[in-house]
Design an enzyme around this catalytic site. Structure first.
Site, PDB file in Angstrom:
ATOM      1  N   HIS A   1       1.041  -1.568   0.111  1.00  0.00           N
ATOM      2  CA  HIS A   1       0.287  -0.712   0.303  1.00  0.00           C
ATOM      3  C   HIS A   1       0.482   0.842  -0.363  1.00  0.00           C
ATOM      4  O   HIS A   1       0.173   2.372  -0.487  1.00  0.00           O
ATOM      5  CB  HIS A   1      -0.868  -0.185   1.328  1.00  0.00           C
ATOM      6  CG  HIS A   1      -1.732  -0.817   0.985  1.00  0.00           C
ATOM      7  ND1 HIS A   1      -1.467  -2.190   1.321  1.00  0.00           N
ATOM      8  CD2 HIS A   1      -3.450  -0.659   0.880  1.00  0.00           C
ATOM      9  CE1 HIS A   1      -3.310  -2.860   1.648  1.00  0.00           C
ATOM     10  NE2 HIS A   1      -4.064  -1.842   1.347  1.00  0.00           N
TER      11      HIS A   1
ATOM     12  N   ASP B   1      -4.772  -5.849  -7.955  1.00  0.00           N
ATOM     13  CA  ASP B   1      -5.160  -4.713  -7.123  1.00  0.00           C
ATOM     14  C   ASP B   1      -5.223  -3.574  -6.754  1.00  0.00           C
ATOM     15  O   ASP B   1      -4.892  -3.426  -8.150  1.00  0.00           O
ATOM     16  CB  ASP B   1      -3.857  -5.298  -5.589  1.00  0.00           C
ATOM     17  CG  ASP B   1      -4.793  -5.267  -3.723  1.00  0.00           C
ATOM     18  OD1 ASP B   1      -4.983  -4.597  -3.888  1.00  0.00           O
ATOM     19  OD2 ASP B   1      -3.363  -5.310  -3.936  1.00  0.00           O
TER      20      ASP B   1
END
Length: 332
Positions: free
Chosen positions: A181, A255
Site C-alpha cells: 500500500h 490490486d
C-alpha cells in the site's frame, strides 16, 4: 474491465445517481466499497439495489473486502455481526465449522446486495513479522495445505449464496517485509516456492473465480530491458506463470491501482497499459487519491487509444471481456 471505489454513502447523494448512470451506460463494470461508504445497512442495501439493476444486460460486480478480523468494511458499528480473522479460524475451527461461518457471512452480505468478496487471503505466514498479512492474522497458516483447506471453506460458503470470491495476493504477500500500500515491495530474497501452492491447489480444484494480482516485485518476473515491474504489471507473472503454468483461465483482477507501489513508480497511462498487457482483466481503482466520477472516462480513454494503436492490445481487451462476461453470467 473498470472497477472503481466511490466517495458517497447514500442512495440520495448526487454522486450516487452519477455512478448508477456510469454503470447503466456500460462505462463502469464494478464498484468497490470501503468502510466510509457504509453509513448503515439500509443505506448500503439501497445503493446496491440501484447498482445491481442499473444495467440489465450485464450486472456489475459489487465488491467489498470482508475477510474477517481487522479487514471488514461491514462492522458491528452498523449492526453487522463480525467474524474472526483467518488465523483464528484456522486455529480454532475445523473445515466444516469454518464453512458454516463463511456461509452465514455470505448469506448476510448477499442480503445487502453484494455479489463479490475480495477473499480468501491465501498468502502464507512465511515472515512472522510481515507488517500487512501476519501482523493482522489475515492468513490462515504457514502451511499451504491448511491454507487451501480453509480457503476452500471460505469459497464454498460464498458460492452457496451466489457470491464471487478472489484469491489474493498473487504470487504471495506473506513473505514480504513491507506493505505494498505504501510503496515498492521487493520479495526477491524472501519469497519461497510454497507460496504458489494454495493458488495451484484451488485453481486445479476449480475453486478460483478471480485471482488478485499483488503489487509485489520479484526479479524472476523481469524480462530483459523491462525494468523493475511488480507482479501485477508483469506478463511473466500473470501470463506465463499464472495462466500458462497454472492453467488459470478465469478473471485476473489487479490490486488497487492507486496503491503506492504503482503510483510512486508508474504514470497513470503507463500503469494501465502495462496492467492489461500483463494479463489483468479488471483494473481496480479505489478512487481515493483524487476522488472523482470522471475517473472511469480517463481510464477508458487510455484503453481505447491503446487499442486503436495496437491490435494485440485490442485482442487482450476482447479476451478479458469474454472472461468477465463468463464470470458475471454466473450471477444471473
Amino acid at each position: 474491465m473498470i472497477m472503481i471505489g466511490f466517495a458517497h454513502d447514500s442512495a440520495s447523494a448526487k454522486q450516487h445517481r452519477q455512478l448508477v448512470k456510469l454503470i447503466s451506460d456500460g462505462r463502469v463494470g464494478g464498484v468497490m466499497y470501503l468502510k466510509y461508504n457504509v453509513k448503515s445497512q439500509n443505506d448500503v442495501a439501497r445503493m446496491n439495489k440501484d447498482f445491481s439493476t442499473a444495467n440489465s444486460a450485464l450486472a456489475p460486480l459489487i465488491a467489498i473486502d470482508q475477510e474477517g478480523g481487522v479487514v471488514e468494511r461491514l462492522t458491528s458499528a452498523v449492526g453487522f455481526k463480525e467474524i474472526p480473522r483467518a488465523r483464528d479460524v484456522a486455529l480454532n475451527m475445523d473445515k466444516d465449522s469454518a464453512k458454516a461461518l463463511y456461509t452465514d457471512l455470505a448469506k448476510r452480505m448477499r442480503k445487502l446486495g453484494f455479489n463479490t468478496n475480495f477473499g480468501p487471503v491465501v498468502d502464507l505466514i512465511i515472515n512472522k513479522n510481515n507488517p500487512i498479512i501476519a501482523k493482522y492474522g489475515r492468513s490462515f497458516s504457514s502451511r499451504a495445505d491448511i491454507t487451501a483447506k480453509f480457503a476452500t471453506s471460505f469459497i464454498d460458503g460464498h458460492h452457496q449464496h451466489g457470491m464471487i470470491t478472489a484469491l489474493k495476493h498473487f504470487p504471495g504477500h506473506g513473505s514480504s517485509a513491507a506493505d505494498s500500500h505504501l510503496g515498492f515491495v521487493d520479495i526477491s530474497q524472501s519469497w519461497v516456492e510454497a507460496e504458489y501452492e494454495p493458488f495451484e491447489t484451488l485453481i486445479k480444484a476449480g475453486k478460483a473465480d478471480m485471482v488478485m494480482a499483488g503489487h509485489l516485485f520479484h526479479k524472476g518476473y523481469v524480462r530483459d530491458g523491462e525494468g523493475q515491474v511488480p507482479a501485477s504489471l508483469s506478463p511473466v507473472a500473470l501470463t506465463t506463470v499464472l495462466r500458462q503454468g497454472m492453467g488459470f483461465n478465469g478473471v485476473i483482477i489487479s490490486d488497487d491501482m492507486e496503491m503506492g507501489a504503482i503510483t510512486k513508480h508508474f504514470g497513470f497511462e503507463d500503469a494501465i497499459v502495462r496492467a492489461v498487457n500483463a494479463g489483468n482483466d479488471i483494473l481496480l481503482f479505489s478512487n481515493t487519491v483524487k476522488p472523482s466520477l470522471g475517473l472511469p472516462d480517463r481510464i477508458l480513454a487510455v484503453l481505447e487509444a491503446e487499442a486503436q494503436r495496437d491490435p494485440a492490445f485490442a485482442a487482450k481487451i476482447k479476451a478479458s471481456y469474454k472472461r468477465i462476461v463468463a464470470l458475471k453470467n454466473r450471477l444471473q
